[in-house]
Design a protein around this motif. Structure first.
Motif, mmCIF file in Angstrom:
data_model
loop_
_atom_site.group_PDB
_atom_site.id
_atom_site.type_symbol
_atom_site.label_atom_id
_atom_site.label_comp_id
_atom_site.label_asym_id
_atom_site.label_seq_id
_atom_site.Cartn_x
_atom_site.Cartn_y
_atom_site.Cartn_z
ATOM 1 N N TYR A 51 -8.338 3.034 -0.819
ATOM 2 C CA TYR A 51 -8.282 1.629 -0.438
ATOM 3 C C TYR A 51 -6.846 1.198 -0.188
ATOM 4 C CZ TYR A 51 -13.037 1.519 -2.231
ATOM 5 O OH TYR A 51 -14.372 1.771 -2.441
ATOM 6 N N LEU A 52 -6.699 0.226 0.728
ATOM 7 C CA LEU A 52 -5.404 -0.349 1.068
ATOM 8 C C LEU A 52 -5.451 -1.840 0.806
ATOM 9 C CD1 LEU A 52 -4.875 1.385 4.540
ATOM 10 C CD2 LEU A 52 -4.031 2.172 2.315
ATOM 11 N N LEU A 53 -4.372 -2.389 0.276
ATOM 12 C CA LEU A 53 -4.231 -3.829 0.062
ATOM 13 C C LEU A 53 -3.091 -4.329 0.930
ATOM 14 C CD1 LEU A 53 -5.152 -6.337 -1.587
ATOM 15 C CD2 LEU A 53 -3.342 -5.761 -3.232
ATOM 16 N N LEU A 54 -3.367 -5.346 1.745
ATOM 17 C CA LEU A 54 -2.371 -5.935 2.638
ATOM 18 C C LEU A 54 -2.113 -7.375 2.229
ATOM 19 C CD1 LEU A 54 -4.306 -3.863 4.394
ATOM 20 C CD2 LEU A 54 -2.894 -4.654 6.280
ATOM 21 N N ASP A 55 -0.877 -7.833 2.406
ATOM 22 C CA ASP A 55 -0.574 -9.247 2.186
ATOM 23 C C ASP A 55 -0.608 -9.974 3.521
ATOM 24 O OD1 ASP A 55 1.735 -8.398 3.441
ATOM 25 O OD2 ASP A 55 3.076 -8.850 1.765
ATOM 26 N N ALA A 105 -6.500 5.524 -4.681
ATOM 27 C CA ALA A 105 -7.703 6.340 -4.539
ATOM 28 C C ALA A 105 -8.902 5.519 -4.987
ATOM 29 C CB ALA A 105 -7.570 7.598 -5.379
ATOM 30 N N ALA A 106 -10.090 5.938 -4.565
ATOM 31 C CA ALA A 106 -11.292 5.145 -4.832
ATOM 32 C C ALA A 106 -11.447 4.818 -6.313
ATOM 33 C CB ALA A 106 -12.524 5.880 -4.312
ATOM 34 N N TRP A 107 -11.222 5.792 -7.181
ATOM 35 C CA TRP A 107 -11.460 5.575 -8.602
ATOM 36 C C TRP A 107 -10.418 4.663 -9.233
ATOM 37 C CZ3 TRP A 107 -7.877 7.409 -12.227
ATOM 38 C CH2 TRP A 107 -6.900 8.289 -11.728
ATOM 39 N N ARG A 108 -9.331 4.365 -8.510
ATOM 40 C CA ARG A 108 -8.300 3.482 -9.036
ATOM 41 C C ARG A 108 -8.345 2.100 -8.375
ATOM 42 N NH1 ARG A 108 -2.825 6.582 -10.594
ATOM 43 N NH2 ARG A 108 -2.947 4.964 -12.182
ATOM 44 N N LEU A 109 -9.463 1.773 -7.752
ATOM 45 C CA LEU A 109 -9.611 0.458 -7.135
ATOM 46 C C LEU A 109 -9.334 -0.685 -8.114
ATOM 47 C CD1 LEU A 109 -10.401 -1.327 -4.710
ATOM 48 C CD2 LEU A 109 -12.796 -1.074 -5.430
ATOM 49 N N PRO A 110 -9.786 -0.650 -9.377
ATOM 50 C CA PRO A 110 -9.503 -1.765 -10.289
ATOM 51 C C PRO A 110 -8.013 -2.077 -10.411
ATOM 52 C CG PRO A 110 -11.187 -0.345 -11.226
ATOM 53 C CD PRO A 110 -10.678 0.355 -10.006
ATOM 54 N N ARG A 111 -7.172 -1.046 -10.409
ATOM 55 C CA ARG A 111 -5.732 -1.287 -10.502
ATOM 56 C C ARG A 111 -5.242 -2.057 -9.277
ATOM 57 N NH1 ARG A 111 -1.415 3.399 -11.926
ATOM 58 N NH2 ARG A 111 -2.500 3.135 -13.920
ATOM 59 N N LEU A 112 -5.802 -1.749 -8.111
ATOM 60 C CA LEU A 112 -5.416 -2.443 -6.880
ATOM 61 C C LEU A 112 -5.833 -3.911 -6.939
ATOM 62 C CD1 LEU A 112 -4.068 -1.323 -4.248
ATOM 63 C CD2 LEU A 112 -6.341 -1.389 -3.219
ATOM 64 N N ILE A 113 -7.049 -4.173 -7.390
ATOM 65 C CA ILE A 113 -7.574 -5.537 -7.436
ATOM 66 C C ILE A 113 -6.775 -6.398 -8.412
ATOM 67 C CG2 ILE A 113 -9.604 -6.918 -8.015
ATOM 68 C CD1 ILE A 113 -9.747 -5.333 -5.352
ATOM 69 N N LYS A 114 -6.252 -5.800 -9.465
ATOM 70 C CA LYS A 114 -5.479 -6.565 -10.456
ATOM 71 C C LYS A 114 -4.167 -7.097 -9.888
ATOM 72 C CE LYS A 114 -7.404 -4.271 -14.540
ATOM 73 N NZ LYS A 114 -8.168 -5.459 -14.968
ATOM 74 N N LYS A 115 -3.768 -6.636 -8.715
ATOM 75 C CA LYS A 115 -2.554 -7.137 -8.080
ATOM 76 C C LYS A 115 -2.783 -8.485 -7.388
ATOM 77 C CE LYS A 115 -0.585 -2.545 -7.209
ATOM 78 N NZ LYS A 115 0.629 -2.732 -8.041
ATOM 79 N N LEU A 116 -4.043 -8.892 -7.258
ATOM 80 C CA LEU A 116 -4.364 -10.149 -6.578
ATOM 81 C C LEU A 116 -4.181 -11.336 -7.516
ATOM 82 C CD1 LEU A 116 -7.614 -8.933 -4.826
ATOM 83 C CD2 LEU A 116 -5.506 -9.614 -3.640
#
Length: 398
Positions: A51-55, A105-116
């Motif tokens: 997954y990718l997170l963009l601002d 990576a897919a299994w680390r999606l929660p870490r990405l979402i916590k940046k929001l």
């Protein structure tokens, strides 16, 4: 400040470099809307590698590339490692990575979402990335989930779908039922059909109906290839050549009309599960009264529709139906199948005839071919607006 917005742009990434479909345009309309105001906005995209997170800056970069202000960059090593991708697809995926502020990576999606930031509201309007992993993770992190459903045609008409596509669609809708805080429907007809499916599984999420916005088509005859538009009366049908669009019905009518038939221009790319229709099109000789045309730009297609004797729409099922709406906005007569969803937002502007009545269709086509110019130009149809759509969807009450 209102809640930050997280737009899923997975479909935009996957469709990069292709002609935009109606669903593609909706995701791009949401992107434009979110970039147009001061509410914090982010983008989420699913790739084969995670997954990718963009601002906001990243989303602006995506829009600049989609709209041609900036070229897609060169593919990177990761994009070259993936099979079955077009060159444009590889370039787009590489640029999405360059524009991202974080990836996982897919299994680390929660870490990405916590940046929001919180509160935050997630919007998925492209039917892509509607997975249990994504929606459950968003829900667990307090992200409000809004999903736009365009139709449930794969469940109602599985015979028209790509092989292997029905079960994944059902799984997506079940995820929406379980996790969505709000379902946005493009029509009351779609709402009734989707909720009938969900009722068999249990609860029905909160919902609103917000007709999709429309932008008046901009006609530009200079964009048409040589020989178009025809100098004689002609009809158009616009849409992907797939079974649900019912091109077979029109080919049967043209076979009946024979050599004296007006021209029929079939405008759209070839789809799936339609080998019999493809074979009939491939067998058309140079003197055929049916022509297949693809890859026209939007301004060129609008120019072709605008001077047609009529736009034909014999589709078996629709969630919205953009081609007849745009034809009416161009003041072109429309003959379409008698579908409830078309009555909902087109009213009495088209001529409706059931595709069970081929005689009626043939009679109207003959009549319009003999009167290619209408005695009185009808008032241009005023389609629903994006302003009204977003006033509903982004209301604090939604």
């Amino acid at each position: 400040m209102p809640a930050a917005r997280l737009l899923d742009v997975t479909r935009t990434l996957r469709r990069a470099g292709r002609m935009a479909t109606g669903v593609d345009r909706v995701e791009l309309a949401y992107l434009a809307q979110f970039l147009s105001d001061d509410t914090p906005c982010f983008g989420l995209a699913r790739t084969p590698l995670g997954y990718l997170l963009l601002d906001r800056a990243g989303l602006q970069g995506v829009q600049d590339r989609i709209e041609g202000r900036i070229d897609w960059g060169a593919p990177d090593l990761l994009s070259w490692s993936l099979r079955g991708r077009s060159t444009v697809g590889r370039r787009a995926e590489a640029d999405f990575r360059r524009l991202a502020i974080a990836r996982a990576a897919a299994w680390r999606l929660p870490r990405l979402i916590k940046k929001l930031p919180v509160p935050c509201r997630y919007f998925n309007v492209g039917h892509s990335n509607l997975s249990r992993r994504v929606l459950s993770t968003l829900n667990a992190n307090g992200i409000d989930i809004s999903v736009l459903i365009h139709d449930v045609i794969p469940l109602e008409y599985p015979q028209y779908q790509r092989p292997g596509s029905v079960d994944p669609f059902r799984a997506k809708l079940k995820c929406v039922q379980e996790w969505a805080d709000l379902v946005i429907y493009n029509s009351a007809d779609t709402k009734a059909r989707a909720e009938a499916q969900m009722a068999a599984w249990g609860k029905i999420p909160a919902s609103i109906v917000a007709h999709l916005g429309t932008v008046p088509p901009q006609s530009d005859p200079s964009k048409l290839p040589s020989g178009l538009p025809p100098t004689e009366p002609y009809f158009v049908t616009v849409g992907t050549i797939e079974p649900r669009k019912n091109h077979k019905f029109l080919l049967d009518i043209w076979d009946e009309l024979g050599p004296d038939a007006p021209l029929l221009l079939i405008c759209g790319g070839r789809g799936w599960n339609n080998d019999a229709v493809f074979a009939r099109l491939d067998a058309m000789g140079p003197d055929s009264r049916v022509r297949e045309i693809s890859n026209l730009s939007d301004p060129a297609l609008a120019a072709l529709v605008q001077t047609a004797s009529g736009s034909l729409f014999p589709s078996f099922a629709e969630g919205f139906g953009l081609p007849p709406l745009e034809a009416l906005m161009l003041k072109t007569r429309v003959l379409c199948n008698d579908l409830g969803v078309l009555h909902e937002f087109l009213g009495d502007m088209p001529v409706y005839a059931s595709v069970s009545d081929q005689y009626q269709w043939t009679r109207i086509i003959k009549e319009w071919a003999n009167t290619p110019e209408m005695q009185e130009t009808p008032t241009a149809f005023q389609g629903p607006t994006w302003k009204n759509h977003f006033n509903l969807v982004l209301s604090p009450r939604a």
